[in-house]
Scaffold this motif. Structure first.
Motif, PDB file in Angstrom:
ATOM      1  N   LYS A   1      33.570  34.459  89.824  1.00 13.71           N
ATOM      2  CA  LYS A   1      32.859  35.399  88.962  1.00 13.71           C
ATOM      3  C   LYS A   1      31.485  34.827  88.662  1.00 13.71           C
ATOM      4  O   LYS A   1      31.353  33.645  88.362  1.00 13.71           O
ATOM      5  N   ILE A   2      30.468  35.658  88.776  1.00 14.08           N
ATOM      6  CA  ILE A   2      29.129  35.191  88.406  1.00 14.08           C
ATOM      7  C   ILE A   2      28.520  36.179  87.430  1.00 14.08           C
ATOM      8  O   ILE A   2      28.487  37.386  87.687  1.00 14.08           O
ATOM      9  N   GLU A   3      28.080  35.652  86.326  1.00 17.30           N
ATOM     10  CA  GLU A   3      27.408  36.496  85.345  1.00 17.30           C
ATOM     11  C   GLU A   3      25.921  36.188  85.401  1.00 17.30           C
ATOM     12  O   GLU A   3      25.504  35.042  85.192  1.00 17.30           O
ATOM     13  N   LEU A   4      25.143  37.214  85.703  1.00 11.11           N
ATOM     14  CA  LEU A   4      23.706  37.013  85.860  1.00 11.11           C
ATOM     15  C   LEU A   4      22.999  37.398  84.569  1.00 11.11           C
ATOM     16  O   LEU A   4      22.701  38.571  84.333  1.00 11.11           O
ATOM     17  N   LEU A   5      22.776  36.399  83.749  1.00 10.01           N
ATOM     18  CA  LEU A   5      22.199  36.636  82.422  1.00 10.01           C
ATOM     19  C   LEU A   5      20.695  36.422  82.411  1.00 10.01           C
ATOM     20  O   LEU A   5      19.963  37.107  81.707  1.00 10.01           O
ATOM     21  N   GLY A   6      20.261  35.422  83.170  1.00  9.56           N
ATOM     22  CA  GLY A   6      18.840  35.072  83.171  1.00  9.56           C
ATOM     23  C   GLY A   6      18.036  36.034  84.017  1.00  9.56           C
ATOM     24  O   GLY A   6      18.526  36.584  85.009  1.00  9.56           O
ATOM     25  N   LYS A   7      16.806  36.232  83.624  1.00  8.05           N
ATOM     26  CA  LYS A   7      15.926  37.113  84.365  1.00  8.05           C
ATOM     27  C   LYS A   7      15.786  36.620  85.810  1.00  8.05           C
ATOM     28  O   LYS A   7      15.675  35.419  86.056  1.00  8.05           O
ATOM     29  N   ASN A   8      15.837  37.545  86.764  1.00  8.88           N
ATOM     30  CA  ASN A   8      15.701  37.213  88.196  1.00  8.88           C
ATOM     31  C   ASN A   8      16.731  36.202  88.707  1.00  8.88           C
ATOM     32  O   ASN A   8      16.498  35.543  89.710  1.00  8.88           O
ATOM     33  N   SER A   9      17.823  36.069  88.027  1.00  7.19           N
ATOM     34  CA  SER A   9      18.831  35.132  88.535  1.00  7.19           C
ATOM     35  C   SER A   9      19.566  35.774  89.711  1.00  7.19           C
ATOM     36  O   SER A   9      19.507  36.988  89.930  1.00  7.19           O
ATOM     37  N   LYS A  10      20.247  34.924  90.480  1.00  7.94           N
ATOM     38  CA  LYS A  10      20.813  35.369  91.744  1.00  7.94           C
ATOM     39  C   LYS A  10      22.236  34.857  91.928  1.00  7.94           C
ATOM     40  O   LYS A  10      22.516  33.703  91.599  1.00  7.94           O
ATOM     41  N   GLY A  11      23.098  35.698  92.429  1.00  4.76           N
ATOM     42  CA  GLY A  11      24.476  35.252  92.650  1.00  4.76           C
ATOM     43  C   GLY A  11      24.997  35.681  94.007  1.00  4.76           C
ATOM     44  O   GLY A  11      24.682  36.772  94.489  1.00  4.76           O
ATOM     45  N   GLU A  12      25.772  34.803  94.617  1.00  2.05           N
ATOM     46  CA  GLU A  12      26.363  35.156  95.906  1.00  2.05           C
ATOM     47  C   GLU A  12      27.798  34.681  95.946  1.00  2.05           C
ATOM     48  O   GLU A  12      28.085  33.545  95.571  1.00  2.05           O
ATOM     49  N   ILE A  13      28.685  35.526  96.417  1.00  2.00           N
ATOM     50  CA  ILE A  13      30.083  35.142  96.553  1.00  2.00           C
ATOM     51  C   ILE A  13      30.508  35.458  97.987  1.00  2.00           C
ATOM     52  O   ILE A  13      30.363  36.587  98.445  1.00  2.00           O
ATOM     53  N   VAL A  14      30.969  34.450  98.699  1.00  2.00           N
ATOM     54  CA  VAL A  14      31.407  34.660 100.076  1.00  2.00           C
ATOM     55  C   VAL A  14      32.814  34.118 100.209  1.00  2.00           C
ATOM     56  O   VAL A  14      33.072  32.975  99.849  1.00  2.00           O
ATOM     57  N   SER A  15      33.733  34.933 100.699  1.00  2.00           N
ATOM     58  CA  SER A  15      35.045  34.351 100.944  1.00  2.00           C
ATOM     59  C   SER A  15      35.580  34.752 102.311  1.00  2.00           C
ATOM     60  O   SER A  15      35.356  35.860 102.792  1.00  2.00           O
ATOM     61  N   ARG A  16      36.231  33.786 102.939  1.00  2.00           N
ATOM     62  CA  ARG A  16      36.862  33.985 104.245  1.00  2.00           C
ATOM     63  C   ARG A  16      38.325  33.620 104.075  1.00  2.00           C
ATOM     64  O   ARG A  16      38.629  32.498 103.666  1.00  2.00           O
ATOM     65  N   ALA A  17      39.194  34.547 104.378  1.00  2.00           N
ATOM     66  CA  ALA A  17      40.614  34.304 104.126  1.00  2.00           C
ATOM     67  C   ALA A  17      41.438  34.613 105.362  1.00  2.00           C
ATOM     68  O   ALA A  17      41.229  35.628 106.024  1.00  2.00           O
ATOM     69  N   ILE A  18      42.364  33.716 105.664  1.00  2.00           N
ATOM     70  CA  ILE A  18      43.305  33.966 106.750  1.00  2.00           C
ATOM     71  C   ILE A  18      44.705  33.848 106.186  1.00  2.00           C
ATOM     72  O   ILE A  18      45.028  32.882 105.489  1.00  2.00           O
ATOM     73  N   ALA A  19      45.530  34.834 106.467  1.00  2.00           N
ATOM     74  CA  ALA A  19      46.894  34.787 105.949  1.00  2.00           C
ATOM     75  C   ALA A  19      47.885  35.052 107.065  1.00  2.00           C
ATOM     76  O   ALA A  19      47.646  35.857 107.957  1.00  2.00           O
ATOM     77  N   THR A  20      49.007  34.350 106.997  1.00  2.00           N
ATOM     78  CA  THR A  20      50.053  34.508 107.997  1.00  2.00           C
ATOM     79  C   THR A  20      51.376  34.051 107.396  1.00  2.00           C
ATOM     80  O   THR A  20      51.390  33.451 106.314  1.00  2.00           O
ATOM     81  N   ASP A  21      52.467  34.362 108.068  1.00  2.00           N
ATOM     82  CA  ASP A  21      53.723  33.711 107.746  1.00  2.00           C
ATOM     83  C   ASP A  21      54.154  33.900 106.285  1.00  2.00           C
ATOM     84  O   ASP A  21      54.263  32.945 105.523  1.00  2.00           O
ATOM     85  N   ASN A  22      54.346  35.146 105.901  1.00  2.00           N
ATOM     86  CA  ASN A  22      54.851  35.481 104.555  1.00  2.00           C
ATOM     87  C   ASN A  22      53.961  35.052 103.399  1.00  2.00           C
ATOM     88  O   ASN A  22      54.442  34.850 102.293  1.00  2.00           O
ATOM     89  N   SER A  23      52.687  34.893 103.657  1.00  2.00           N
ATOM     90  CA  SER A  23      51.794  34.454 102.583  1.00  2.00           C
ATOM     91  C   SER A  23      51.023  35.622 102.004  1.00  2.00           C
ATOM     92  O   SER A  23      50.922  36.678 102.622  1.00  2.00           O
ATOM     93  N   ARG A  24      50.486  35.361 100.826  1.00  2.00           N
ATOM     94  CA  ARG A  24      49.680  36.386 100.199  1.00  2.00           C
ATOM     95  C   ARG A  24      48.387  35.793  99.683  1.00  2.00           C
ATOM     96  O   ARG A  24      48.364  34.700  99.137  1.00  2.00           O
ATOM     97  N   ILE A  25      47.314  36.545  99.860  1.00  2.00           N
ATOM     98  CA  ILE A  25      46.036  36.139  99.279  1.00  2.00           C
ATOM     99  C   ILE A  25      45.510  37.305  98.459  1.00  2.00           C
ATOM    100  O   ILE A  25      45.536  38.453  98.912  1.00  2.00           O
TER     101      ILE A  25
END
Ligand SMILES: Nc1ncnc2c1ncn2[C@@H]1O[C@H](COP(=O)(O)OP(=O)(O)OP(=O)(O)O)[C@@H](O)[C@H]1O
Ligand SMILES: [Mg+2]
Lengths: 248, 377
Positions: free
Chosen positions: B246-270
């Motif tokens: 979670k990113i809260e952008l409070l400051g003026k001109n602030s910047k946030g990036e969230i990148v996720s790569r997920a691999i699931a197999t074999d009865n797993s959950r993401i």
């Protein structure tokens, strides 16, 4: 001696028969050209020779270098010496051009590309693409250069080129064409080239041409003459006139 | 529970401990690190700054640091609410250690700092509280691993981490989790970034785990501040990973990036969550979540959220879940790989460490870890 022989090849895609009995051969050190309208099945033929699992061979055989390869996996065919430059290559996130070239040149883990291999990359003006994700954000022409580079890096005996000249600027066309010709001269390799407008033939010396129409190879002859006839009277007429000519 | 003695060098520790620490990214030969902290169960066994970085860097056990510095009390439980849930409460009641890291004003630290938390007793509850302060103008990387002694199967880990990124400071924090099928993990972390500061938080989990749940947050408080979360998950053997940023952008001109790569197999959950909150003019944020399912027994759920309450903000997201594209496999097979080899090349590429913004050597280290984990797909 032939490098490739295709006999009575029938191929289905998604349950629909696209190739309906293809017969043709390519000699060692011969360059052939395959013409045919959009949707005729040219890519299908290439993919069938390559062994792509999406293309189901229902009848006929493919002989490569004297060996029946009809039931071999793609990678087995690749290691026998069949290489391809795709018409529409996929983008693969996170897999770098460098990684793929290491695969093409059969490198072991941690083994780097050799100086000569890197020279070829430089020749194709792709050095700065080495650490980019393959085909991601590449322009149309860049993708074509990357395809031919991979193909030549594999050092195959038979080059399958699916529209290497579509959307390529004049300088890149010359580069691609010259490199293909040089490779064929040096190695005695063979090639099957799909082209619509024949631009690549200005730089690559092809002796034989075919037209693929209605699921069959319908005409064999000099590629320049065939192309001229297609321009003059269209694919269908061009095939018909040949049949008429043969009947006379 | 065994009490572990202080050591002077990591090499004095038992071989098995070192081996699992290495799997979590710890370099035992500490020459390539600016400093090391290691905790086994509830004992800090080493907290040491490389000679060369003395004065630029401080590493201490949190309990020791709280005794030494009265002012540090103002930092503890400042960003994470101790009443937030049963885990934060537990961490508050039974503080078992953790590290205090401080990068001094304007210090540029080119070698990464390393820390490692190890559970070495069966059924142990490890509660740690970490405080990380990047002082004004500093620039550093931290690589931290959490892992289990190879003979231990089960346990619970609660880790509170509070990050303070001061003006013009840059902190790149990479965390590698290496738990087991029987561990339950509850990290609770939060960061605050002041004017023109940068916080890059990388999270990598490749080993099976019973259940991990975390939703770290970053508050870009200062003008032109920046936060980025990169997450690489490989969930198998029935793991449950509920992980967000979670990113809260409070400051003026602030910047946030969230990148996720997920691999699931074999009865797993993401469950891959992400939230960007735009609260001031000129803020920008992007959230990207990509998932690959290797079989039909696994599930990935992507829950991206964007919240904006200013006209002149720019928040966006993209999410995609699917199987490996057949066209990509065919492409690599045509270059000579078998189907299985092609699959693992694509998986490895997908878990691309280049997104982590790390220097080359560290990238290569982490790439090797990923390769080890994914070769037997
Ligand atoms: N995966 C597929 N699913 C359904 N139909 C397909 C598929 N692949 C090919 N076809 C169909 O098979 C036919 C032959 O396609 P192919 O790609 O071989 O044509 P082509 O001769 O290479 O055409 P172009 O000159 O446009 O590249 C077309 O009608 C095409 O729509
Ligand atoms: Mg085609």
């Amino acid at each position: 001696m032939e490098i490739l022989r295709v006999e009575n090849l029938h191929v289905e895609v998604e349950g629909k028969e696209i190739l309906k009995g293809i017969d043709f051969g390519i000699s060692k050190n011969e360059v052939c050209v395959l013409f045919g309208p959009n949707g005729a099945g040219k890519t299908t033929l290439l993919m069938s020779i390559l062994g792509s699992p999406n293309y189901k061979i229902t009848d006929g055989r493919i002989i490569f270098n004297g060996m029946d390869i009809t039931n071999l996996e793609m990678n087995e065919r690749a290691s026998l010496g069949i290489g391809v430059a795709f018409q529409n290559p996929p983008e693969i996130i996170g897999v770098k051009l460098r990684d793929i070239l290491r695969i093409c040149t059969r490198k072991r883990v941690n083994e780097e590309l050799t100086e000569n291999e890197l020279k070829l990359v430089e020749k194709f003006k792709l050095t700065r693409f080495l650490d980019r994700d393959i085909n991601v954000g590449f322009s149309g022409g860049e993708k074509k250069r990357v395809e031919i580079l991979q193909l030549l890096s594999m050092r195959p005996k038979l080059l399958l080129l699916d529209e290497p000249d579509s959307g390529v600027d004049v300088e890149s066309l010359r580069l691609i064409g010259n490199e293909i010709q040089r490779y064929i001269n040096e190695t005695g390799g063979s090639a099957l080239i799909i082209t619509h407008h024949g631009e690549i033939l200005e730089h690559v010396d092809a002796k034989t041409g075919f037209i693929l129409l209605d699921g069959r190879i319908s005409r064999r002859g000099n590629p320049g003459v065939i192309f001229h006839d297609i321009l003059k009277s269209g694919y269908r007429e061009c095939v018909k006139c040949l049949i008429r000519g043969a009947k006379k | 529970m065994k009490k572990w003695k202080r050591v002077d060098s990591l090499t004095e520790l038992p071989h098995k401990i070192l081996e699992s620490a290495m799997k979590a990214g710890i370099d035992v030969d500490a020459r390539n690190r600016s400093g090391s902290y290691m905790m086994i169960d509830h004992s800090a066994v080493i907290a040491k700054v490389n000679e060369y970085f003395k004065g630029k860097l401080e590493i201490m056990d949190t309990c020791d640091a709280l005794m030494k510095y009265k002012w540090l009390r103002n930092y503890v439980w400042k960003l994470v609410d101790k009443e937030e849930d049963e885990y934060t409460k537990k961490a508050d009641e039974n503080l078992g250690g953790g590290y205090f890291l401080r990068i001094m004003k304007n210090a540029k630290i080119d070698l990464p700092l390393q820390s490692c938390l190890i559970m070495a007793s069966e059924n142990m509850e490890q509660n740690v509280h970490n405080i990380i302060i990047a002082e004004e103008g500093s620039n550093a990387r931290i690589i931290t691993g959490c892992t289990l002694h190879p003979d231990v199967r089960s346990g619970q880990h609660i880790g509170i981490s509070e990050f303070f990124i001061k003006r013009n400071a840059t902190l790149n924090f990479t965390m590698i989790h290496n738990w087991s099928e029987e561990t339950k993990v509850r990290p609770r972390s939060a960061a605050v970034i002041e004017e023109n500061g940068k916080f890059i938080s990388n999270y990598i989990a490749l080993k099976p785990v019973r259940d991990i749940q975390m939703y770290p947050s970053a508050i870009c408080k200062g003008r032109d501040s920046m936060a980025r979360f990169n997450t690489i998950l490989y969930s198998h053997r029935g793991s449950l990973m509920d992980i967000g940023s979670k990113i809260e952008l409070l400051g003026k001109n602030s910047k946030g990036e969230i990148v996720s790569r997920a691999i699931a197999t074999d009865n797993s959950r993401i469950i891959a969550r992400g939230m960007l909150i735009g609260n001031n003019s000129g803020v920008r944020g992007h959230l990207e979540c990509r998932g690959i399912l290797l079989d039909d027994s696994a599930e990935i759920r992507a829950i991206p959220e964007l919240i904006g309450n200013r006209r002149d903000i720019d928040l966006s997201h993209e999410a995609a879940i699917g199987k490996i594209a057949e066209g990509e496999i065919i492409y690599l097979m045509s270059r000579g790989l078998s189907r299985d080899e092609a699959t693992s090349v694509i998986v490895r590429g997908f878990l691309d460490v280049d997104i982590l913004g790390l220097p080359k050597e560290l990238n290569n280290e982490i790439r090797r870890l990923i390769e080890k984990t994914t070769t037997n797909l």
